[in-house]
Design a protein around this motif. Sequence first.
Motif, short mmCIF file in Angstrom:
data_model
loop_
_atom_site.label_atom_id
_atom_site.label_comp_id
_atom_site.label_asym_id
_atom_site.label_seq_id
_atom_site.Cartn_x
_atom_site.Cartn_y
_atom_site.Cartn_z
N GLU A 1 46.88 21.32 -8.76
CA GLU A 1 46.42 19.93 -8.97
C GLU A 1 46.61 19.26 -7.49
O GLU A 1 45.85 18.66 -6.94
N VAL A 2 47.52 19.58 -6.91
CA VAL A 2 47.87 18.88 -5.47
C VAL A 2 46.81 19.62 -4.37
O VAL A 2 46.28 18.74 -3.78
N ASN A 3 46.42 20.86 -4.57
CA ASN A 3 45.56 21.40 -3.76
C ASN A 3 44.16 20.92 -4.06
O ASN A 3 43.48 20.55 -2.84
N LYS A 4 43.96 20.47 -5.31
CA LYS A 4 42.52 19.61 -5.70
C LYS A 4 42.47 18.54 -4.87
O LYS A 4 41.52 18.24 -4.31
N CYS A 5 43.57 17.75 -5.04
CA CYS A 5 43.61 16.35 -4.50
C CYS A 5 43.52 16.54 -2.67
O CYS A 5 43.01 15.64 -2.22
N ILE A 6 44.21 17.41 -2.15
CA ILE A 6 43.97 17.51 -0.88
C ILE A 6 42.55 17.72 -0.53
O ILE A 6 41.96 17.30 0.63
N ASP A 7 42.03 18.71 -1.39
CA ASP A 7 40.53 19.02 -1.00
C ASP A 7 39.65 17.48 -0.89
O ASP A 7 38.70 17.40 -0.50
N GLN A 8 40.08 16.72 -2.29
CA GLN A 8 39.41 15.50 -2.25
C GLN A 8 39.55 14.70 -1.02
O GLN A 8 38.67 13.89 -0.64
N LEU A 9 41.02 14.44 -0.65
CA LEU A 9 41.21 13.94 0.60
C LEU A 9 40.46 14.25 1.77
O LEU A 9 39.82 13.73 2.49
N ASP A 10 40.13 15.54 1.97
CA ASP A 10 39.64 16.26 3.15
C ASP A 10 38.15 15.68 3.05
O ASP A 10 37.61 15.20 4.05
N CYS B 1 43.34 8.88 -2.83
CA CYS B 1 43.81 10.38 -2.60
C CYS B 1 45.19 10.71 -2.36
O CYS B 1 45.68 11.43 -2.84
N CYS B 2 45.79 9.91 -1.32
CA CYS B 2 47.06 9.87 -0.75
C CYS B 2 48.08 9.76 -1.94
O CYS B 2 49.02 10.22 -2.06
N LYS B 3 47.73 8.48 -2.61
CA LYS B 3 48.72 8.02 -3.66
C LYS B 3 48.57 9.15 -4.92
O LYS B 3 49.72 9.43 -5.27
N ARG B 4 47.67 9.66 -4.98
CA ARG B 4 47.73 10.53 -6.11
C ARG B 4 48.44 11.77 -5.78
O ARG B 4 49.29 12.49 -6.72
N ILE B 5 48.34 12.19 -4.57
CA ILE B 5 49.06 13.38 -4.13
C ILE B 5 50.64 12.97 -4.25
O ILE B 5 51.43 13.98 -4.78
N GLU B 6 50.92 11.87 -3.75
CA GLU B 6 52.17 11.27 -3.90
C GLU B 6 52.92 11.30 -5.36
O GLU B 6 53.82 11.62 -5.69
N GLU B 7 52.07 10.94 -6.19
CA GLU B 7 52.31 10.81 -7.53
C GLU B 7 52.69 12.25 -8.36
O GLU B 7 53.63 12.30 -9.02
N ILE B 8 51.65 13.28 -8.03
CA ILE B 8 52.07 14.59 -8.28
C ILE B 8 53.23 15.29 -7.83
O ILE B 8 54.07 15.82 -8.61
N ASP B 9 53.35 15.20 -6.66
CA ASP B 9 54.48 15.84 -5.79
C ASP B 9 55.20 14.82 -5.07
O ASP B 9 54.72 14.21 -4.10
N ASN B 10 56.47 14.57 -5.48
CA ASN B 10 57.56 13.65 -5.03
C ASN B 10 57.94 13.87 -3.66
O ASN B 10 58.20 13.19 -2.74
N LYS C 1 56.22 15.02 -1.17
CA LYS C 1 55.00 14.66 -0.28
C LYS C 1 54.92 12.94 -0.17
O LYS C 1 54.61 12.56 -0.93
N LYS C 2 55.26 12.54 1.01
CA LYS C 2 55.20 11.04 0.97
C LYS C 2 53.80 10.65 2.07
O LYS C 2 53.35 11.51 2.81
N ARG C 3 53.27 9.40 1.58
CA ARG C 3 52.14 9.02 2.05
C ARG C 3 52.37 8.78 3.51
O ARG C 3 53.44 7.78 4.09
N PRO C 4 51.62 9.10 4.74
CA PRO C 4 51.93 8.61 5.99
C PRO C 4 51.23 7.18 6.19
O PRO C 4 50.20 6.90 6.53
N LYS C 5 52.31 6.37 6.01
CA LYS C 5 51.80 4.94 5.78
C LYS C 5 51.19 4.39 7.41
O LYS C 5 50.13 3.72 7.31
N ASP C 6 51.66 4.86 8.21
CA ASP C 6 51.29 4.59 9.65
C ASP C 6 49.97 5.20 10.05
O ASP C 6 48.97 4.34 10.51
#
Length: 146
Positions: free
Chosen positions: A45-54, A89-98, A100-105
């Motif tokens: 699921e994280v890999n799918k979300c990373i594909d969506q982010l890309d 997409c970044c929030k979804r990745i963070e929800e699935i895998d704690n 991995k934190k969102r790069p806020k900057d």
Amino acid sequence: MPSQLNDCVQAASSTDFSGWLSLLITIVGWPVVYWLARQTSKKLEVNKCIDQLDSASLKLRERALTVSDNFSMADYHAMVALYNYVNLCCKRIEEIDNSKKRPKDTLRNLKKVSTDELFIEGQKDHAISKILALQVTLNYEYSKSV
């Protein structure tokens, strides 16, 4: 006759032992199998979300290339929507895998460039190069797991 009875009692005790051993393996095995399957599905699921982010960051950059020189509200709203999709997409990745934190900057800079600097006259090419750099940074932050 006692020897036949003794053989029957010994066979029954070995059967009881194998039954208890089977029960113990089943009780211990189910949580282990559940945990392994959960980890595998989480990675997928994280890999799918990373594909969506890309794909979302690529769409954002492609849309930035098509922005006209005169200010258009439709272009501005499209860039805001594409940024929000990248952020989602970044929030979804963070929800699935704690872990991995969102790069806020990086996300803050991406929003600034895609909604402000892109619409400044004469800054379009510079803004697009910044968007590309931020896209590479996002790809670096979120690497796929095997």
